[in-house]
Scaffold this motif. Structure first.
Motif, PDB file in Angstrom:
ATOM      1  N   GLN A   1     -75.467 -27.270  38.033  1.00  0.00           N
ATOM      2  CA  GLN A   1     -74.758 -28.176  37.125  1.00  0.00           C
ATOM      3  C   GLN A   1     -73.273 -28.308  37.454  1.00  0.00           C
ATOM      4  OE1 GLN A   1     -76.286 -29.978  34.765  1.00  0.00           O
ATOM      5  NE2 GLN A   1     -78.282 -29.078  35.281  1.00  0.00           N
ATOM      6  N   GLY A   2     -72.806 -27.552  38.420  1.00  0.00           N
ATOM      7  CA  GLY A   2     -71.393 -27.629  38.801  1.00  0.00           C
ATOM      8  C   GLY A   2     -70.462 -26.936  37.813  1.00  0.00           C
ATOM      9  N   ILE A   3     -70.975 -25.918  37.127  1.00  0.00           N
ATOM     10  CA  ILE A   3     -70.161 -25.172  36.154  1.00  0.00           C
ATOM     11  C   ILE A   3     -69.583 -23.937  36.855  1.00  0.00           C
ATOM     12  CG2 ILE A   3     -70.174 -23.925  33.963  1.00  0.00           C
ATOM     13  CD1 ILE A   3     -72.647 -25.608  33.200  1.00  0.00           C
ATOM     14  N   PRO A   4     -68.256 -23.766  36.849  1.00  0.00           N
ATOM     15  CA  PRO A   4     -67.649 -22.624  37.545  1.00  0.00           C
ATOM     16  C   PRO A   4     -67.856 -21.305  36.802  1.00  0.00           C
ATOM     17  CG  PRO A   4     -65.967 -23.844  36.372  1.00  0.00           C
ATOM     18  CD  PRO A   4     -67.237 -24.633  36.212  1.00  0.00           C
ATOM     19  N   GLY A   5     -67.747 -20.216  37.536  1.00  0.00           N
ATOM     20  CA  GLY A   5     -67.871 -18.888  36.933  1.00  0.00           C
ATOM     21  C   GLY A   5     -68.392 -17.896  37.936  1.00  0.00           C
TER      22      GLY A   5
ATOM     23  N   TYR B   1     -60.895 -23.731  29.286  1.00  0.00           N
ATOM     24  CA  TYR B   1     -60.009 -22.830  30.026  1.00  0.00           C
ATOM     25  C   TYR B   1     -60.117 -22.974  31.550  1.00  0.00           C
ATOM     26  CZ  TYR B   1     -60.111 -20.580  25.438  1.00  0.00           C
ATOM     27  OH  TYR B   1     -60.036 -20.328  24.068  1.00  0.00           O
ATOM     28  N   GLY B   2     -60.989 -23.814  32.004  1.00  0.00           N
ATOM     29  CA  GLY B   2     -61.161 -24.008  33.442  1.00  0.00           C
ATOM     30  C   GLY B   2     -62.275 -23.172  34.024  1.00  0.00           C
ATOM     31  N   SER B   3     -62.563 -22.016  33.421  1.00  0.00           N
ATOM     32  CA  SER B   3     -63.640 -21.141  33.883  1.00  0.00           C
ATOM     33  C   SER B   3     -63.742 -19.943  32.947  1.00  0.00           C
ATOM     34  CB  SER B   3     -63.374 -20.651  35.314  1.00  0.00           C
ATOM     35  OG  SER B   3     -64.322 -19.679  35.695  1.00  0.00           O
ATOM     36  N   ILE B   4     -64.941 -19.374  32.852  1.00  0.00           N
ATOM     37  CA  ILE B   4     -65.126 -18.160  32.080  1.00  0.00           C
ATOM     38  C   ILE B   4     -64.305 -17.016  32.671  1.00  0.00           C
ATOM     39  CG2 ILE B   4     -67.132 -17.384  33.391  1.00  0.00           C
ATOM     40  CD1 ILE B   4     -66.677 -17.079  29.583  1.00  0.00           C
ATOM     41  N   ASP B   5     -63.972 -17.142  33.953  1.00  0.00           N
ATOM     42  CA  ASP B   5     -63.164 -16.108  34.607  1.00  0.00           C
ATOM     43  C   ASP B   5     -61.747 -16.049  34.038  1.00  0.00           C
ATOM     44  OD1 ASP B   5     -65.348 -15.677  36.208  1.00  0.00           O
ATOM     45  OD2 ASP B   5     -64.571 -16.790  37.931  1.00  0.00           O
TER      46      ASP B   5
ATOM     47  N   CYS C   1     -70.294 -20.551  29.116  1.00  0.00           N
ATOM     48  CA  CYS C   1     -69.528 -20.805  30.341  1.00  0.00           C
ATOM     49  C   CYS C   1     -69.159 -22.286  30.459  1.00  0.00           C
ATOM     50  CB  CYS C   1     -70.321 -20.358  31.561  1.00  0.00           C
ATOM     51  SG  CYS C   1     -70.453 -18.571  31.730  1.00  0.00           S
ATOM     52  N   ASN C   2     -70.041 -23.173  29.985  1.00  0.00           N
ATOM     53  CA  ASN C   2     -69.759 -24.612  30.003  1.00  0.00           C
ATOM     54  C   ASN C   2     -68.587 -24.925  29.073  1.00  0.00           C
ATOM     55  OD1 ASN C   2     -70.174 -27.284  30.753  1.00  0.00           O
ATOM     56  ND2 ASN C   2     -71.718 -27.661  29.179  1.00  0.00           N
ATOM     57  N   TYR C   3     -68.588 -24.285  27.892  1.00  0.00           N
ATOM     58  CA  TYR C   3     -67.481 -24.451  26.949  1.00  0.00           C
ATOM     59  C   TYR C   3     -66.180 -23.893  27.533  1.00  0.00           C
ATOM     60  CZ  TYR C   3     -64.467 -23.065  23.048  1.00  0.00           C
ATOM     61  OH  TYR C   3     -63.378 -22.856  22.211  1.00  0.00           O
ATOM     62  N   ALA C   4     -66.247 -22.681  28.138  1.00  0.00           N
ATOM     63  CA  ALA C   4     -65.051 -22.062  28.711  1.00  0.00           C
ATOM     64  C   ALA C   4     -64.482 -22.890  29.849  1.00  0.00           C
ATOM     65  CB  ALA C   4     -65.390 -20.658  29.194  1.00  0.00           C
TER      66      ALA C   4
END
Length: 278
Positions: free
Chosen positions: A190-194, A268-272, A261-264
């Motif tokens: 899905q292209g979600i970072p983390g 915030y750009g990433s859950i990281d 993680c999608n919300y973050a």
């Protein structure tokens, strides 16, 4: 007796056609006389041979009505070679293919049951040559007909290409490690970072790895929307950031992680980048 004198009548060696006077009762008649040595009358000429009427010329090929091309409906298991032999096609399967190229397609080895072949059809090359000499309106009609035939040919079943090798199914363990790894696979699609580290760090702070954890005492709980699951997501946030293909149960570990993680990522750009309450 006195010797009788011999009187020799001299012969005329040549007499032309003349007249001899003969008296008959005092009348003088003029008669034609034929000399002794004149030529005999020529015999009557033989009748001229009658002209023999020439034999009737054999009928030309053009005068013989040509038989209409036969049609053959292909059945399962047949090949162009077999059909050409059965119908004694001059030129064999190649000639048969030339006359039916637009129906058969680019592969003469692949003919489909139900396709109707024309036996004795002209090759496509001669047909195209005649089409080029046709009037513009005729050419447009021929083009439309070719397009229509192309659509019919394309609509026929074709041999399916060998299916691409399916992705080998990955088995994930039913524990925190397996849930994080499966979530990362969904996020990558899905292209979600983390990262694993960023997800694991936040899970341990929020729920200590308990997928059934729920917060019944904070402000969200007071409003009737308690935080749930591994990353403590409230229902409105879960529904807004739910990732298609995952469970709609907010307690589901993978669904909870991917939604959080999608919300973050959105906020915030990433859950990281999350190191506290979010």
């Amino acid at each position: 007796m006195p010797a009788q004198g011999k009187h020799r009548r001299s012969k005329s060696t040549s007499f032309g056609r003349g007249l001899a006077a003969v008296t008959t009762g005092g009348a003088v008649l003029a008669l034609p006389v034929i000399g002794a040595t004149s030529a005999f009358a020529a015999p009557a000429p033989a009748a001229a041979p009658q002209a023999v009427a020439p034999a009737a010329a054999p009928a030309t090929a053009n005068s013989v009505a040509k038989a209409a091309p036969a049609k053959h409906s292909v059945v399962a298991g047949e090949t162009l070679s077999k059909i050409a032999r059965e119908h004694s096609v001059s030129g064999g399967w190649k000639k048969l293919y030339e006359g039916n190229r637009k129906i058969v397609g680019s592969n003469p080895d692949l003919i489909h049951p139900g396709v109707k072949l024309v036996i004795g059809a002209k090759s496509d090359a001669s047909s195209d040559d005649q089409a080029s000499k046709a009037s513009p309106s005729t050419a447009r009609g021929a083009s439309a007909d070719r397009a229509d035939r192309s659509e019919r040919v394309n609509a026929a079943p074709v041999a399916k290409a060998a299916p691409a090798a399916e992705k080998q199914a990955v088995a994930y363990t039913n524990d925190l490690d397996g849930w994080i790894r499966e979530s990362l696979a969904v996020m990558a699609e899905q292209g979600i970072p983390g990262t694993y580290e960023g997800i694991h760090r936040n899970i341990m702070r929020e729920s200590s790895g308990n997928p059934n954890a729920i917060n019944n005492w904070d402000s969200n709980a007071v409003k009737g929307t308690p935080s749930k699951g591994l990353l403590q997501v409230i229902d409105p946030t879960f529904q807004a950031y739910h990732v298609p293909g995952t469970s709609t149960d907010s307690y589901d570990p993978v669904a909870n992680i991917t939604a959080a993680c999608n919300y973050a990522a959105d906020r915030y750009g990433s859950i990281d980048n999350v190191f506290g309450a979010y």
